[in-house]
Each structure stands twice: as structure tokens, then as C-alpha cells.
Design an enzyme around this catalytic site. Structure first.
Site, PDB file in Angstrom:
ATOM      1  N   PRO A 142       0.924  -1.236  -0.057  1.00  0.00           N
ATOM      2  CA  PRO A 142      -0.097  -0.126   0.043  1.00  0.00           C
ATOM      3  C   PRO A 142       0.691   1.400   0.103  1.00  0.00           C
ATOM      4  CG  PRO A 142      -0.885  -1.594   1.634  1.00  0.00           C
ATOM      5  CD  PRO A 142       0.450  -2.284   0.947  1.00  0.00           C
ATOM      6  N   GLU A 371       4.163  -2.688 -13.734  1.00  0.00           N
ATOM      7  CA  GLU A 371       5.813  -2.931 -14.434  1.00  0.00           C
ATOM      8  C   GLU A 371       6.522  -1.817 -14.596  1.00  0.00           C
ATOM      9  OE1 GLU A 371       6.680  -6.044 -14.728  1.00  0.00           O
ATOM     10  OE2 GLU A 371       4.762  -7.093 -14.286  1.00  0.00           O
TER      11      GLU A 371
HETATM   12  P1  FAD Z   1       2.873   5.391  -7.210  1.00  0.00           P
HETATM   13  O1  FAD Z   1       4.248   4.689  -7.090  1.00  0.00           O
HETATM   14  O2  FAD Z   1       2.490   5.949  -5.912  1.00  0.00           O
HETATM   15  O3  FAD Z   1       2.792   6.364  -8.394  1.00  0.00           O
HETATM   16  C1  FAD Z   1       1.748   7.425  -8.525  1.00  0.00           C
HETATM   17  C2  FAD Z   1       2.383   8.212  -9.617  1.00  0.00           C
HETATM   18  O4  FAD Z   1       3.453   9.027  -9.425  1.00  0.00           O
HETATM   19  C3  FAD Z   1       2.535   7.605 -10.928  1.00  0.00           C
HETATM   20  O5  FAD Z   1       2.128   8.361 -12.188  1.00  0.00           O
HETATM   21  C4  FAD Z   1       4.011   7.486 -10.993  1.00  0.00           C
HETATM   22  O6  FAD Z   1       4.544   7.276 -12.291  1.00  0.00           O
HETATM   23  C5  FAD Z   1       4.376   8.970 -10.044  1.00  0.00           C
HETATM   24  N1  FAD Z   1       5.556   8.870  -9.491  1.00  0.00           N
HETATM   25  C6  FAD Z   1       6.273   7.997  -8.405  1.00  0.00           C
HETATM   26  N2  FAD Z   1       7.404   8.240  -8.348  1.00  0.00           N
HETATM   27  C7  FAD Z   1       7.707   9.100  -9.295  1.00  0.00           C
HETATM   28  C8  FAD Z   1       8.984  10.018  -9.417  1.00  0.00           C
HETATM   29  N3  FAD Z   1      10.150   9.807  -8.756  1.00  0.00           N
HETATM   30  N4  FAD Z   1       8.974  10.900 -10.304  1.00  0.00           N
HETATM   31  C9  FAD Z   1       7.949  11.295 -11.068  1.00  0.00           C
HETATM   32  N5  FAD Z   1       6.857  10.744 -10.872  1.00  0.00           N
HETATM   33  C10 FAD Z   1       6.767   9.599 -10.067  1.00  0.00           C
HETATM   34  N6  FAD Z   1       2.536  -5.361  -8.258  1.00  0.00           N
HETATM   35  C11 FAD Z   1       3.080  -6.644  -7.698  1.00  0.00           C
HETATM   36  O7  FAD Z   1       3.880  -6.589  -7.072  1.00  0.00           O
HETATM   37  N7  FAD Z   1       2.543  -7.716  -8.115  1.00  0.00           N
HETATM   38  C12 FAD Z   1       1.671  -7.846  -9.323  1.00  0.00           C
HETATM   39  O8  FAD Z   1       1.258  -8.829  -9.646  1.00  0.00           O
HETATM   40  C13 FAD Z   1       0.855  -6.448  -9.645  1.00  0.00           C
HETATM   41  N8  FAD Z   1      -0.215  -6.764 -10.338  1.00  0.00           N
HETATM   42  C14 FAD Z   1      -0.643  -5.496 -10.702  1.00  0.00           C
HETATM   43  C15 FAD Z   1      -1.933  -5.481 -11.472  1.00  0.00           C
HETATM   44  C16 FAD Z   1      -2.677  -4.356 -11.783  1.00  0.00           C
HETATM   45  C17 FAD Z   1      -4.086  -4.453 -12.379  1.00  0.00           C
HETATM   46  C18 FAD Z   1      -2.232  -2.998 -11.192  1.00  0.00           C
HETATM   47  C19 FAD Z   1      -2.830  -1.829 -11.462  1.00  0.00           C
HETATM   48  C20 FAD Z   1      -0.845  -3.054 -10.475  1.00  0.00           C
HETATM   49  C21 FAD Z   1      -0.351  -4.331 -10.045  1.00  0.00           C
HETATM   50  N9  FAD Z   1       0.828  -4.105  -9.197  1.00  0.00           N
HETATM   51  C22 FAD Z   1       1.635  -5.324  -9.007  1.00  0.00           C
HETATM   52  C23 FAD Z   1       1.255  -3.020  -8.989  1.00  0.00           C
HETATM   53  C24 FAD Z   1       2.082  -1.932  -9.844  1.00  0.00           C
HETATM   54  O9  FAD Z   1       3.379  -2.472 -10.270  1.00  0.00           O
HETATM   55  C25 FAD Z   1       2.102  -0.715  -9.199  1.00  0.00           C
HETATM   56  O10 FAD Z   1       0.763  -0.172  -9.215  1.00  0.00           O
HETATM   57  C26 FAD Z   1       2.910   0.360  -9.941  1.00  0.00           C
HETATM   58  O11 FAD Z   1       4.442  -0.068  -9.604  1.00  0.00           O
HETATM   59  C27 FAD Z   1       2.844   1.788  -9.209  1.00  0.00           C
HETATM   60  O12 FAD Z   1       3.008   1.674  -8.000  1.00  0.00           O
HETATM   61  P2  FAD Z   1       1.662   2.696  -7.317  1.00  0.00           P
HETATM   62  O13 FAD Z   1       0.483   2.418  -7.873  1.00  0.00           O
HETATM   63  O14 FAD Z   1       1.900   2.665  -5.662  1.00  0.00           O
HETATM   64  O15 FAD Z   1       1.755   4.114  -7.952  1.00  0.00           O
END
Ligand code: FAD
Length: 392
Positions: A142, A371
Site C-alpha cells: 500500500p 511493471e
Molecule cells: P505510485 O508509485 O504511488 O505512483 C503514482 C504516480 O506517481 C505515478 O504516475 C508515478 O509514475 C508517479 N511517480 C512515482 N514516483 C515518481 C518519481 N520519482 N518521479 C515522477 N513521478 C513519480 N504489483 C506486484 O507486486 N505484483 C503484481 O502482480 C501486480 N499486479 C498489478 C496489477 C494491476 C492491475 C495493477 C494496476 C497494478 C499491479 N501491481 C502489481 C502494482 C504496480 O506494479 C504498481 O501499481 C506500480 O508499480 C505503481 O505503484 P503505485 O500504484 O503505488 O503508484
């Protein structure tokens, strides 16, 4: 010499199929047939009902699609281009089906195959290759998404055992998996654990209300003082490079897969605009429409060429992670552009599940984020060309 009598095929404009070996072409055709027979007729309903039919896993297993780029332990040992081409054809059906194959082969089987003990490999890989056991990959939390090193899940030693605690979020297949590869902080750094999901303390809750990847199961996993034997740890890797190497494998499949989703949108828009008449002629006869079709054609063929080139580099053993970022970032962005354009070209029909376009468009929103988000891959490219990290 140019042959002036030849007309390119609108469905393979640059004759890219010629770049495939006989075996790779055979793989692509076989998967395309599976998609036409088993996925396309049903996927609208799966998407609507938010379900992934488990039988598909065994269908994929029978065709050798699970861990198909790995060798031994029941895996098909195919080329990277064959694996990518399978992902492309599958995602022309649905990104959820391709996600299943990516997670199973690249995120769950790959770490066991690459970093696992012989016992772990023997126990899980043959059943996973056959689709009899389903795997998942628990990295995201989370409060830890794009920055996985900040994960809070911990694994501490207790005698010979390990005790894991924490929460994993957005985990594909998390609530239908038989085995989970869970990444956790230990005293020595991040380690991976091979977890039988029947282990007491493993709880998974399917996430509903999704508007994207609905024909794929996504779950939250809570690890409540889960006790594992000492043999559950992946012995071959310590540190964030473990999960990142798995993500590179999966991203490679995605950069091909996105081309498939875009191709299906383009083909749907082409057929629709050829068949629908407004103002006395087919929509395809208007310059606006032809401009859009030509733009889609170029984006899709360029993306496919890029994917095939990166596939050749991977098969030669010279593909760099930043080159995978290049492909993942651009091919997904191109596919999303094509899907949104196709959505508009279908008018009101473009918003229903009678056509695949809005399903692909919504699915690609997840593909854009998971990814490594579009921004994360941009930062990877920036760092690769400047040698300056801008992540924090
Ligand atoms: P955040 O990291 O909170 O990012 C939110 C926004 O901020 C994004 O636009 C991001 O690009 C931007 N951001 C973050 N850091 C920066 C920065 N340094 N500079 C500029 N912009 C930034 N994960 C697993 O481990 N296993 C799985 O099987 C898996 N399956 C998934 C399936 C689905 C349908 C989805 C939607 C996600 C899945 N994920 C899984 C998770 C996925 O890999 C994450 O959602 C992803 O890595 C982004 O993390 P977050 O959603 O917490 O977004």
C-alpha cells in the site's frame, strides 16, 4: 528493386511475419487460434463479471505458454521472440490473459527457476508449467509502489524458521494462487520467499470495483505472522536486484503484448469504418478517418518492429534493462493512443463491450501503470543517457 504490382496486406503492412523463424511463426499462429476460439468469444463476459476462468491456465499449459522462455522442469525453452510473439497474440485477445501468462512465467516461475533451490524447482515448476499450480508475485505494498526498496514487509528468523509480516497490494492472481513469491526486508536486505498459499497466516482478498483488467484477478495479501520453514527462502539472490530482474522479464513480454492490443483496436476500427455508412459513404472513405487509420498503422508497425528488434537482442543475450524500459514505455504509450483513437472512431458503439476497443483501452491504463509506470521508465531512460539519477 521495388515491385510496383505488390499491395501490402493491411493486416501485416510491413510483412513483419517474415522476420519470424518457422518455430516463432508457428507459436504466433497457435496462440492466435486459441485467442480466436477460446478468448474472443467469451472475454467480454469475463470482463463484465470480473472473472478469470481457471481452465484457461491449463489451456495455456497444454500449449507450453507458461514459462515458455525457460528451459527444463517442463518448460518449453523457446526463444525470447517466440515468447514475445505469444504475448502479442494473447493481448490481442485481452491484456488480462497476457497478464496471467506474464505473472505465471516471468514473475512467479522465473525467480524460482533462476534463484530457487533444486527442491523448490522440482516442487513447483513442472506443475506451474502445466498450469496445474498458479503463481503470484508479491512486491508492491500500500505504501510502496514505484519505490519497492521502501517495502515494509519483514521476514525475521526464529530458530530455523522465518516469520513474515506485512501487506502486499495489487497482486495479480493473489487470491487464486497456489504459490506466492513474496519479497520482504530481512536483516541482510530484501529476500524472496516461496510460499504455499495454504500456509496459516496467508490471507488474500480479491479487489473489486476495478475499471481495468477486469478479466484478471487482483488481490491484497495480508501476511499475519506467517511462519515458513528455513527452506522457503530463495537461496540465489539478496537485494532489490532479485525482484527487478523478474520485472525485466515481464516488461519484455508487455512491450510485445501492447502491440497486440493496439492491433486488435486498429483492425476493429478498420472493419467498422469500412462497413458503416454516414453522409452517403463508408466512414473509411473520409480523409479524417484515413488519416487516423494511417497514423494507427504506422504506430503499430513501428512498435512491432521495435519489439522484434529488442527480442533479437534478448536472444543474443545483449538486451539491457534500459532498452526494455524504452520498449515498455513507448509501446504501451503508442497502444494507448491507438486504443483511444479507435474508441472515438466507433462512435457510440465504441463504448460498449460488443466491441473489444473500450476493454483494451481500459486495460491499457493498468499496463501503463504496472511493471514500472510511464514516468519510472522515463527516469530510467534519463539516467541511462545522463548518468544522473532523478528518482529522488
Ligand atoms: P505510485 O508509485 O504511488 O505512483 C503514482 C504516480 O506517481 C505515478 O504516475 C508515478 O509514475 C508517479 N511517480 C512515482 N514516483 C515518481 C518519481 N520519482 N518521479 C515522477 N513521478 C513519480 N504489483 C506486484 O507486486 N505484483 C503484481 O502482480 C501486480 N499486479 C498489478 C496489477 C494491476 C492491475 C495493477 C494496476 C497494478 C499491479 N501491481 C502489481 C502494482 C504496480 O506494479 C504498481 O501499481 C506500480 O508499480 C505503481 O505503484 P503505485 O500504484 O503505488 O503508484
Amino acid at each position: 528493386m521495388t515491385n510496383t504490382t505488390l499491395a501490402p496486406d493491411p493486416y501485416d503492412f510491413l510483412a513483419l511475419e517474415q522476420l519470424l523463424s518457422d518455430e516463432e511463426r508457428m507459436v504466433a499462429h497457435t496462440v492466435r487460434q486459441l485467442v480466436v476460439e477460446k478468448i474472443k468469444p467469451n472475454v467480454g463476459e469475463w470482463f463484465e463479471n470480473c472473472e478469470f476462468p481457471r481452465e484457461l491456465a491449463t489451456e495455456f499449459g497444454k500449449l507450453g505458454m507458461l514459462g515458455m522462455h525457460l528451459s527444463g522442469y517442463g518448460c518449453a525453452g523457446m526463444s525470447a521472440v517466440a515468447y514475445g510473439s505469444a504475448c502479442l497474440e494473447l493481448e490481442a485477445g485481452d491484456s488480462g490473459a497476457r497478464s496471467f501468462v506474464s505473472v505465471q512465467g516471468s514473475l512467479a516461475m522465473f525467480p524460482i527457476w533462476r534463484f530457487g533451490s533444486e527442491e523448490q524447482k522440482q516442487e513447483w515448476l513442472p506443475r506451474m508449467a502445466a498450469g496445474e499450480a498458479i503463481g503470484c508475485f508479491g512486491l508492491t505494498e500500500p505504501d510502496s509502489g514505484s519505490d519497492p526498496s521502501s517495502m515494509r514487509t519483514t521476514a525475521r528468523r526464529d530458530g530455523d524458521d522465518w516469520v513474515l509480516g506485512g501487506t502486499k497490494m495489487w497482486i495479480t492472481n493473489g487470491s487464486i494462487a497456489d504459490v506466492a513469491v513474496i519479497w520482504a526486508q530481512t536483516e541482510d536486505g530484501i529476500r524472496g520467499f516461496v510460499v504455499d498459499t495454504k500456509t496459516p497466516g496467508y490471507q488474500a482478498r480479491t479487489l473489486d470495483r476495478k475499471m481495468s483488467l477486469r478479466a484478471s484477478i487482483t488481490a491484497e495479501i495480508v501476511l499475519d505472522n506467517m511462519r515458513l520453514p528455513g527452506t522457503a527462502v530463495l537461496p540465489g539472490v539478496t537485494g532489490i536486484k532479485g525482484p527487478l530482474s523478474c520485472l525485466n522479464e515481464a516488461r519484455f513480454g508487455i512491450l510485445f503484448g501492447a502491440v497486440g492490443a493496439a492491433r486488435d483496436c486498429y483492425e476493429t476500427a478498420l472493419e467498422y469504418t469500412l462497413n458503416r455508412t454516414q453522409f452517403g459513404k463508408p466512414l473509411a472513405g473520409f480523409q479524417f478517418t484515413q488519416g487516423k487509420l494511417a497514423d494507427m498503422l504506422i504506430r503499430i508497425n513501428r512498435a512491432h518492429l521495435l519489439a522484434l528488434h529488442l527480442g533479437k537482442l534478448k536472444d543474443a543475450g545483449t538486451l539491457a534493462p534500459a532498452q526494455i524500459s524504452f520498449g515498455k514505455k513507448d509501446n504501451v504509450a503508442q497502444a494507448l493512443h491507438v486504443a483511444r483513437e479507435a474508441r472515438g472512431m466507433l462512435g457510440a458503439s465504441g463504448i460498449t463491450l460488443e466491441y473489444p476497443v473500450i476493454r483494451h483501452m481500459n486495460n491499457l491504463e493498468s499496463v501503463y501503470t504496472y511493471e514500472g509506470t510511464n514516468e519510472v521508465h522515463t527516469l530510467v531512460l534519463g539516467q541511462a543517457v545522463t548518468n544522473i539519477g532523478a528518482f529522488r
